[in-house]
Design a protein around this motif. Structure first.
Motif, PDB file in Angstrom:
ATOM      1  N   ALA A 127       0.846  -1.191   0.000  1.00  0.00           N
ATOM      2  CA  ALA A 127       0.000   0.000   0.000  1.00  0.00           C
ATOM      3  C   ALA A 127       0.880   1.239   0.000  1.00  0.00           C
ATOM      4  CB  ALA A 127      -0.908   0.008   1.229  1.00  0.00           C
ATOM      5  N   PRO A 128       0.546   2.262  -0.809  1.00  0.00           N
ATOM      6  CA  PRO A 128       1.400   3.463  -0.909  1.00  0.00           C
ATOM      7  C   PRO A 128       1.607   4.125   0.452  1.00  0.00           C
ATOM      8  CG  PRO A 128      -0.279   3.451  -2.624  1.00  0.00           C
ATOM      9  CD  PRO A 128      -0.624   2.333  -1.696  1.00  0.00           C
ATOM     10  N   GLY A 129       2.863   4.309   0.815  1.00  0.00           N
ATOM     11  CA  GLY A 129       3.202   4.988   2.060  1.00  0.00           C
ATOM     12  C   GLY A 129       3.236   4.103   3.282  1.00  0.00           C
ATOM     13  N   MET A 130       2.848   2.825   3.163  1.00  0.00           N
ATOM     14  CA  MET A 130       2.748   1.953   4.331  1.00  0.00           C
ATOM     15  C   MET A 130       4.102   1.743   4.999  1.00  0.00           C
ATOM     16  SD  MET A 130       0.497   0.273   6.081  1.00  0.00           S
ATOM     17  CE  MET A 130       0.238  -1.161   7.144  1.00  0.00           C
ATOM     18  N   LYS A 131       5.139   1.492   4.203  1.00  0.00           N
ATOM     19  CA  LYS A 131       6.455   1.243   4.794  1.00  0.00           C
ATOM     20  C   LYS A 131       6.985   2.471   5.532  1.00  0.00           C
ATOM     21  CE  LYS A 131       7.659  -2.163   1.247  1.00  0.00           C
ATOM     22  NZ  LYS A 131       8.536  -2.467   0.088  1.00  0.00           N
ATOM     23  N   ARG A 132       6.837   3.655   4.920  1.00  0.00           N
ATOM     24  CA  ARG A 132       7.299   4.869   5.597  1.00  0.00           C
ATOM     25  C   ARG A 132       6.514   5.111   6.877  1.00  0.00           C
ATOM     26  NH1 ARG A 132       7.440   6.381   0.185  1.00  0.00           N
ATOM     27  NH2 ARG A 132       5.405   7.411   0.309  1.00  0.00           N
ATOM     28  N   LEU A 133       5.211   4.836   6.812  1.00  0.00           N
ATOM     29  CA  LEU A 133       4.383   5.026   8.001  1.00  0.00           C
ATOM     30  C   LEU A 133       4.822   4.106   9.132  1.00  0.00           C
ATOM     31  CD1 LEU A 133       1.833   6.528   9.063  1.00  0.00           C
ATOM     32  CD2 LEU A 133       0.525   4.532   8.350  1.00  0.00           C
ATOM     33  N   LEU A 134       5.171   2.876   8.798  1.00  0.00           N
ATOM     34  CA  LEU A 134       5.619   1.933   9.821  1.00  0.00           C
ATOM     35  C   LEU A 134       6.964   2.349  10.420  1.00  0.00           C
ATOM     36  CD1 LEU A 134       4.677  -1.508   8.213  1.00  0.00           C
ATOM     37  CD2 LEU A 134       3.559  -0.362  10.128  1.00  0.00           C
ATOM     38  N   VAL A 135       7.857   2.905   9.597  1.00  0.00           N
ATOM     39  CA  VAL A 135       9.149   3.362  10.122  1.00  0.00           C
ATOM     40  C   VAL A 135       8.952   4.526  11.086  1.00  0.00           C
ATOM     41  CG1 VAL A 135      11.358   4.411   9.526  1.00  0.00           C
ATOM     42  CG2 VAL A 135      10.459   2.535   8.142  1.00  0.00           C
ATOM     43  N   VAL A 136       8.127   5.497  10.692  1.00  0.00           N
ATOM     44  CA  VAL A 136       7.841   6.626  11.575  1.00  0.00           C
ATOM     45  C   VAL A 136       7.231   6.130  12.876  1.00  0.00           C
ATOM     46  CG1 VAL A 136       6.392   8.674  11.858  1.00  0.00           C
ATOM     47  CG2 VAL A 136       7.635   8.320   9.721  1.00  0.00           C
TER      48      VAL A 136
ATOM     49  N   VAL B 226      18.387   7.236  21.185  1.00  0.00           N
ATOM     50  CA  VAL B 226      17.004   7.196  20.702  1.00  0.00           C
ATOM     51  C   VAL B 226      16.529   8.604  20.346  1.00  0.00           C
ATOM     52  CG1 VAL B 226      14.623   6.628  21.308  1.00  0.00           C
ATOM     53  CG2 VAL B 226      16.484   5.092  21.974  1.00  0.00           C
ATOM     54  N   GLY B 227      16.903   9.595  21.166  1.00  0.00           N
ATOM     55  CA  GLY B 227      16.507  10.969  20.883  1.00  0.00           C
ATOM     56  C   GLY B 227      17.066  11.475  19.568  1.00  0.00           C
ATOM     57  N   ALA B 228      18.337  11.193  19.320  1.00  0.00           N
ATOM     58  CA  ALA B 228      18.943  11.624  18.061  1.00  0.00           C
ATOM     59  C   ALA B 228      18.303  10.902  16.873  1.00  0.00           C
ATOM     60  CB  ALA B 228      20.446  11.349  18.093  1.00  0.00           C
ATOM     61  N   SER B 229      17.983   9.633  17.042  1.00  0.00           N
ATOM     62  CA  SER B 229      17.388   8.870  15.945  1.00  0.00           C
ATOM     63  C   SER B 229      16.026   9.410  15.546  1.00  0.00           C
ATOM     64  CB  SER B 229      17.263   7.393  16.345  1.00  0.00           C
ATOM     65  OG  SER B 229      18.535   6.831  16.608  1.00  0.00           O
ATOM     66  N   VAL B 230      15.178   9.707  16.517  1.00  0.00           N
ATOM     67  CA  VAL B 230      13.832  10.172  16.175  1.00  0.00           C
ATOM     68  C   VAL B 230      13.867  11.582  15.608  1.00  0.00           C
ATOM     69  CG1 VAL B 230      13.219  11.157  18.439  1.00  0.00           C
ATOM     70  CG2 VAL B 230      11.447  10.185  16.978  1.00  0.00           C
ATOM     71  N   ALA B 231      14.777  12.418  16.083  1.00  0.00           N
ATOM     72  CA  ALA B 231      14.881  13.772  15.530  1.00  0.00           C
ATOM     73  C   ALA B 231      15.376  13.729  14.084  1.00  0.00           C
ATOM     74  CB  ALA B 231      15.818  14.620  16.393  1.00  0.00           C
ATOM     75  N   LEU B 232      16.403  12.917  13.824  1.00  0.00           N
ATOM     76  CA  LEU B 232      16.926  12.816  12.465  1.00  0.00           C
ATOM     77  C   LEU B 232      15.931  12.134  11.531  1.00  0.00           C
ATOM     78  CD1 LEU B 232      20.623  11.791  13.244  1.00  0.00           C
ATOM     79  CD2 LEU B 232      19.799  14.026  12.459  1.00  0.00           C
ATOM     80  N   GLY B 233      15.089  11.246  12.079  1.00  0.00           N
ATOM     81  CA  GLY B 233      14.112  10.544  11.255  1.00  0.00           C
ATOM     82  C   GLY B 233      12.882  11.356  10.933  1.00  0.00           C
ATOM     83  N   SER B 234      12.792  12.586  11.433  1.00  0.00           N
ATOM     84  CA  SER B 234      11.600  13.399  11.195  1.00  0.00           C
ATOM     85  C   SER B 234      11.407  13.728   9.713  1.00  0.00           C
ATOM     86  CB  SER B 234      11.666  14.688  12.012  1.00  0.00           C
ATOM     87  OG  SER B 234      12.772  15.479  11.614  1.00  0.00           O
ATOM     88  N   HIS B 235      12.483  13.654   8.910  1.00  0.00           N
ATOM     89  CA  HIS B 235      12.338  13.974   7.486  1.00  0.00           C
ATOM     90  C   HIS B 235      11.484  12.950   6.751  1.00  0.00           C
ATOM     91  CE1 HIS B 235      15.461  10.891   7.154  1.00  0.00           C
ATOM     92  NE2 HIS B 235      15.133  10.796   5.876  1.00  0.00           N
ATOM     93  N   LEU B 236      11.328  11.737   7.326  1.00  0.00           N
ATOM     94  CA  LEU B 236      10.502  10.720   6.681  1.00  0.00           C
ATOM     95  C   LEU B 236       9.033  11.132   6.639  1.00  0.00           C
ATOM     96  CD1 LEU B 236      12.007   7.471   8.253  1.00  0.00           C
ATOM     97  CD2 LEU B 236      12.314   8.291   5.919  1.00  0.00           C
ATOM     98  N   ALA B 237       8.629  11.949   7.607  1.00  0.00           N
ATOM     99  CA  ALA B 237       7.227  12.371   7.645  1.00  0.00           C
ATOM    100  C   ALA B 237       6.865  13.219   6.433  1.00  0.00           C
ATOM    101  CB  ALA B 237       6.943  13.141   8.931  1.00  0.00           C
ATOM    102  N   VAL B 238       7.840  13.924   5.854  1.00  0.00           N
ATOM    103  CA  VAL B 238       7.555  14.780   4.697  1.00  0.00           C
ATOM    104  C   VAL B 238       7.031  13.954   3.535  1.00  0.00           C
ATOM    105  CG1 VAL B 238       8.571  16.365   3.023  1.00  0.00           C
ATOM    106  CG2 VAL B 238       9.278  16.444   5.428  1.00  0.00           C
ATOM    107  N   ARG B 239       7.534  12.743   3.365  1.00  0.00           N
ATOM    108  CA  ARG B 239       7.150  11.906   2.232  1.00  0.00           C
ATOM    109  C   ARG B 239       5.760  11.305   2.396  1.00  0.00           C
ATOM    110  NH1 ARG B 239      11.882   8.007   0.461  1.00  0.00           N
ATOM    111  NH2 ARG B 239      10.533   7.984  -1.399  1.00  0.00           N
ATOM    112  N   LEU B 240       5.148  11.526   3.573  1.00  0.00           N
ATOM    113  CA  LEU B 240       3.771  11.100   3.780  1.00  0.00           C
ATOM    114  C   LEU B 240       2.786  12.212   3.479  1.00  0.00           C
ATOM    115  CD1 LEU B 240       4.191   9.180   7.175  1.00  0.00           C
ATOM    116  CD2 LEU B 240       3.791   8.155   4.921  1.00  0.00           C
ATOM    117  N   ALA B 241       3.291  13.336   2.981  1.00  0.00           N
ATOM    118  CA  ALA B 241       2.439  14.503   2.764  1.00  0.00           C
ATOM    119  C   ALA B 241       1.309  14.202   1.777  1.00  0.00           C
ATOM    120  CB  ALA B 241       3.265  15.681   2.261  1.00  0.00           C
ATOM    121  N   HIS B 242       1.600  13.439   0.751  1.00  0.00           N
ATOM    122  CA  HIS B 242       0.579  13.111  -0.250  1.00  0.00           C
ATOM    123  C   HIS B 242       0.313  11.615  -0.153  1.00  0.00           C
ATOM    124  CE1 HIS B 242       1.098  17.110  -1.868  1.00  0.00           C
ATOM    125  NE2 HIS B 242       2.389  16.893  -1.948  1.00  0.00           N
ATOM    126  N   LYS B 243      -0.848  11.279   0.379  1.00  0.00           N
ATOM    127  CA  LYS B 243      -1.175   9.878   0.655  1.00  0.00           C
ATOM    128  C   LYS B 243      -2.211   9.404  -0.348  1.00  0.00           C
ATOM    129  CE  LYS B 243      -2.375  11.208   4.709  1.00  0.00           C
ATOM    130  NZ  LYS B 243      -1.832  12.539   4.687  1.00  0.00           N
TER     131      LYS B 243
END
Length: 398
Positions: free
Chosen positions: A216-225, A377-394
């Motif tokens: 499903a489109p975006g499913m993998k990125r959503l699971l990573v976030v 863990v704090g550094a990982s989640v902050a750096l991973g915030s860019h993945l949310a941008v790719r969920l902009a168009h679902k």
């Protein structure tokens, strides 16, 4: 509570919230009391990590089966089975207070597995029912915001009540109180109408079909976030009892610190329905992930209960804003008749992480200290915030 005039039956939403509070609070109380009992018996960080991991181990194995059961039978049968499993977990925890030697730890391990499996089974049925009650995406965000109050409120009830009962009545009294909480779920289930499963739902309940949901489109990125956010919950739940025990805090103080976190999660989810139409989902996700990362980096420097409680409140604001957005997106990108399976797949991924991460946290806590866990863990989640941008168009699922 939910407005009955908002397009869905307010009484049903209220019943779903109460139902999840009852079954989840019982598990949450066990999850805060069992590690404290283990620490007082002289066990170390590795044992605590193993104990906390088992609360998520059984849901990993049973998630797909639970989701398919929710798709096929709806709300009542999975919830009733979940109540039975949770109560069995509480009974084993009570029995552990009378056991000697390693037997008491083994009883807590098995009890944690039952409680975790029961709470997860009930949660999947509740989330599926809530998602199918919505008529559109905006309404779905509002419903999941209300429903998102339930686990955070349950954690407040479970953690705080268990902490006070331990201090004033002992571990046996705390576990006995946790046994009574699932009765709320049993009573509130009467308000949820029974619905027959659609024919196409039963046809999809075949072995292995859930795996193609990854396409499903975006499913993998959503699971990573979602996994990054889940890791933040895990490290906070794991480390607060250890830090509190190291600093000599009472069980009630540790429970209040944990309760402060979940109370702030509750409050932010009460605000989301009023602001959801004014802010972008992606802006909320990115801001929450960056805020969470900063707070986790600062957390090891808190040397008093007040500072820990303050940072816990800020962490709750960041993490609490994420779940309604993720749940609404999940329902947009998966077929209607397979929401139970999709929720189960997400739950399986998260609980697998919650099974492995506490074990890693326990080993790392011994090797490098608890502070390093927060920083990584704090550094990982902050750096991973860019993945949310790719969920902009679902895009909608086929």
């Amino acid at each position: 509570m939910p407005d009955p005039g908002a397009g869905i039956a307010g009484r049903v939403v209220l019943a779903l919230v109460i139902g999840q509070v009852g079954i989840h609070a019982s598990m949450a109380g066990l999850r805060i009391a069992a590690p404290l009992q283990t620490l007082r018996e002289g066990y170390g960080a590795w044992s605590v990590g193993m104990l906390m991991a088992v609360f998520a181990a059984a849901p990993v194995l049973l998630a797909l089966w639970s989701g398919r059961m929710a798709d096929r039978y709806g709300y009542h049968r999975p919830v009733h089975i979940g109540i039975v499993l949770t109560v069995l977990g509480g009974l084993l925890a009570v029995a552990s207070t009378y056991a000697q030697g390693r037997l008491h730890f083994c009883l807590l391990i098995v009890g944690g597995m039952f409680a975790g499996a029961g709470a997860n089974m009930g949660m999947l049925a509740i989330q599926r029912t809530a998602g199918q009650a919505a008529r559109n995406a905006a309404e779905r965000v509002r419903i999941f915001s209300w429903l998102g109050v339930a686990p955070s409120l349950a954690n407040v009830v479970g953690a705080v009540s268990a902490g006070f009962m331990i201090d004033y009545g002992g571990f046996g009294a705390a576990y006995a109180l946790m046994l009574a909480l699932p009765l709320l779920t049993l009573v509130s289930a009467r308000w949820v109408p029974r619905r027959e499963a659609a024919a196409e739902v039963t046809k999809t309940g075949q072995h292995g079909t859930a795996w193609n949901l990854l396409r499903a489109p975006g499913m993998k990125r959503l699971l990573v976030v979602n996994w990054l956010i889940s890791a933040c919950w895990d490290v906070h739940s794991f480390a607060v009892p250890l830090i509190g025990h190291e600093y000599g805090y009472t069980a009630s103080t540790i429970g209040l610190i944990s309760g402060t976190f979940t109370l702030s999660v509750t409050l932010v989810r009460l605000v989301i329905p009023m602001l959801a139409h004014r802010v972008s989902e992606i802006v909320v996700l990115r801001a929450a992930m960056v805020t969470t990362g900063v707070v986790l980096v600062l957390y090891p420097f808190a040397k008093s209960p007040w500072l820990m409680a303050g940072l816990s409140a800020l962490l709750g604001v960041g993490l609490g804003a994420v779940q309604p957005m993720i749940m609404a997106t999940l329902h947009q990108i998966t077929p209607d008749q397979r929401h139970g399976e999709a929720l189960a797949f997400r739950s399986m991924a998260i609980n697998l992480s919650s099974t492995v991460m506490p074990l890693l946290f326990g080993a790392a806590g011994v090797a490098v200290g608890v502070a390093a866990l927060f920083w990584v863990v704090g550094a990982s989640v902050a750096l991973g915030s860019h993945l949310a941008v790719r969920l902009a168009h679902k895009p909608a699922a086929d």
